[in-house]
Design a protein around this motif. Structure first.
Motif, PDB file in Angstrom:
ATOM      1  N   GLN A 165     -11.129  -8.119 -41.573  1.00 48.15           N
ATOM      2  CA  GLN A 165     -11.483  -7.434 -40.335  1.00 48.15           C
ATOM      3  C   GLN A 165     -10.837  -6.069 -40.262  1.00 48.15           C
ATOM      4  O   GLN A 165      -9.704  -5.893 -40.666  1.00 48.15           O
ATOM      5  CB  GLN A 165     -11.001  -8.246 -39.120  1.00 48.15           C
ATOM      6  N   ARG A 166     -11.570  -5.130 -39.713  1.00 51.24           N
ATOM      7  CA  ARG A 166     -10.976  -3.852 -39.369  1.00 51.24           C
ATOM      8  C   ARG A 166     -11.063  -3.721 -37.857  1.00 51.24           C
ATOM      9  O   ARG A 166     -12.133  -3.924 -37.271  1.00 51.24           O
ATOM     10  CB  ARG A 166     -11.735  -2.699 -40.029  1.00 51.24           C
ATOM     11  N   ILE A 167      -9.955  -3.425 -37.227  1.00 52.73           N
ATOM     12  CA  ILE A 167      -9.935  -3.294 -35.773  1.00 52.73           C
ATOM     13  C   ILE A 167      -9.663  -1.850 -35.408  1.00 52.73           C
ATOM     14  O   ILE A 167      -8.655  -1.281 -35.828  1.00 52.73           O
ATOM     15  CB  ILE A 167      -8.854  -4.197 -35.144  1.00 52.73           C
ATOM     16  N   GLY A 168     -10.540  -1.262 -34.654  1.00 42.19           N
ATOM     17  CA  GLY A 168     -10.349   0.099 -34.169  1.00 42.19           C
ATOM     18  C   GLY A 168     -10.698   0.187 -32.707  1.00 42.19           C
ATOM     19  O   GLY A 168     -10.896  -0.829 -32.043  1.00 42.19           O
ATOM     20  N   ALA A 169     -10.749   1.387 -32.183  1.00 43.71           N
ATOM     21  CA  ALA A 169     -11.070   1.594 -30.774  1.00 43.71           C
ATOM     22  C   ALA A 169     -12.148   2.651 -30.649  1.00 43.71           C
ATOM     23  O   ALA A 169     -12.295   3.510 -31.519  1.00 43.71           O
ATOM     24  CB  ALA A 169      -9.823   2.026 -29.991  1.00 43.71           C
TER      25      ALA A 169
ATOM     26  N   LEU B  29     -12.761  -2.259 -28.032  1.00 44.14           N
ATOM     27  CA  LEU B  29     -12.298  -2.522 -29.389  1.00 44.14           C
ATOM     28  C   LEU B  29     -13.519  -2.641 -30.293  1.00 44.14           C
ATOM     29  O   LEU B  29     -14.506  -3.283 -29.920  1.00 44.14           O
ATOM     30  CB  LEU B  29     -11.504  -3.827 -29.435  1.00 44.14           C
TER      31      LEU B  29
END
Lengths: 238, 238
Positions: free
Chosen positions: A180-184, A204
């Motif tokens: 997973q890549r988590i960004g905003a 998110l």
DNA sequence: CAGTGGTCTAGACCACTAT
DNA sequence: TAGTGGTCTAGACCACTGT
């Protein structure tokens, strides 16, 4: 706490026994019996006790101090992030999950999705867009991409439940792990409306690539989570 | 790849040997020698080989299939999230880290910070606010809270380096793990200016509680990461 | 069926912590 | 120094995978 799996092996029974000990009145940082004591008491070898304690240590139920002993760990603030479906996740958080399918269809993979799924850019992709709700309020807008050749007829099925369950029961695809890549980001007006929040609210962005039991990519999903209703808890170690 | 630690024990040497095998020409999904072959070849017991393979399996360098064999794993897209300092993290991403201290001071813990650090709301807290930069560009605005009674004189020191290094070398506090919550927000104008982006840009909010080797909370830190420059990569399993 | 990884034993010695 | 967890041995049998 006592899994059915715990009784399959001796170490599982040892593990259950130690868990019961902890739950029955021991406090955080209390000292547990020594590995040798457990081995004698339960009639198993010390290696088997260590195997059980290794599992408990990994799950943060106990911690060890070399030369000193094994101790009850403090309960963690919250569960570590795990590979659960939205459905399981919401139930665990005490909320009632539901799903609304926004649209489905097929399309070419393209360069970005193709590379994530190890497919040609010209491969046919099944795309599913769904809004996931908790207690009736939208939480997440997800767009799932799957190799169409591996999920014949999927788009004609009922898609409001757990996709993982469907993949396992209908297509024999068992999910084993995910990256997973988590960004905003801030929400485009159209996405914001689907999530029932003001345009340009914070969200998110989670891009997830799921891998099956044969180490093959299964799905690539981009999800937008309402920042006011969702966050990730992660437990990490040095 | 070959850690100095790998030579401390037999299993470490076995591990290094297998890593070298993989790096020297083996492809993903190639079959490795059997556990018994490794044991014979290296003159160690099979349990020792298993210990080494367990570590490599946990780090996704290999995977096992019961009854079939042990195989080289596909390289993961990127490293799993780990407990690294900003400094280490940036170096690993190939960027040059630097730090600008915005302000420091002491204050009462209050209810929120106090509970995170297991302190009374009236306890004295050392607070440090810093902007972290990568290749000269602001990436992150962090606010660190520490129990003032455990870090006498810290605020008078040079605070532009790794705080973890300082805590270890000066105060004997070794960080062992952390609990993180990751969410999203839009930036207040004042914070946006410190990060050199437009007001109301998207940002990741990371609240981190760090635990030391004695299971005591060390710091509580709230960080704002520019969403256009930073994301988290996470590897999770079922 | 043979061959593989998974579990387990009953010891041994080492490294570290307390006293 | 005594007691703890950490590592290791040389076997054994079981469960699962392939042919």
């Amino acid at each position: 706490m006592s899994d059915a799996r715990n009784t399959d092996h001796k170490s599982g029974r040892v593990r259950s026994h130690i868990e019961r000990l902890i739950d029955d009145g021991l406090q955080p940082h209390d000292k547990l019996p020594t590995e040798r004591q457990f081995a004698d008491e339960l009639g198993v070898s010390r290696m088997t006790v260590r195997h059980a304690l290794n599992a408990l240590e990994e799950e943060r139920r106990v911690y060890r101090v070399h030369g000193s002993g094994t101790f009850v760990a403090e309960p963690t603030i919250d569960k570590t992030i795990r590979l659960t479906s939205f459905t399981e996740d919401m139930i665990e958080r005490g909320m009632k999950p539901s799903t609304r399918v926004v649209d489905v269809g097929t399309e070419f993979a393209g360069a970005a999705v193709g590379s994530k799924l190890s497919l040609s850019p010209a491969a046919e992709i099944a795309r599913i867009r769904r809004v996931r709700l908790a207690d009736g309020a939208p939480v997440c807008l997800e767009t799932v991409h799957l190799d169409a050749s591996r999920v014949h007829g999927l788009l004609d099925r009922e898609l409001t439940g757990s996709l993982y369950d469907l993949l396992a029961s209908r297509y024999g695809t068992v999910v084993s792990r995910a990256e997973q890549r988590i960004g905003a980001t801030v929400l485009e007006p159209a996405d914001a409306e689907l999530l029932d929040v003001a345009a340009f609210s914070a969200a998110l962005v989670v891009e997830r690539r799921t891998i099956d039991q044969h180490q093959r990519p299964v799905e690539f999903t981009r999800s937008l989570y309402r920042a006011d209703r969702y966050s990730f808890l992660i437990d990490i170690e040095r």
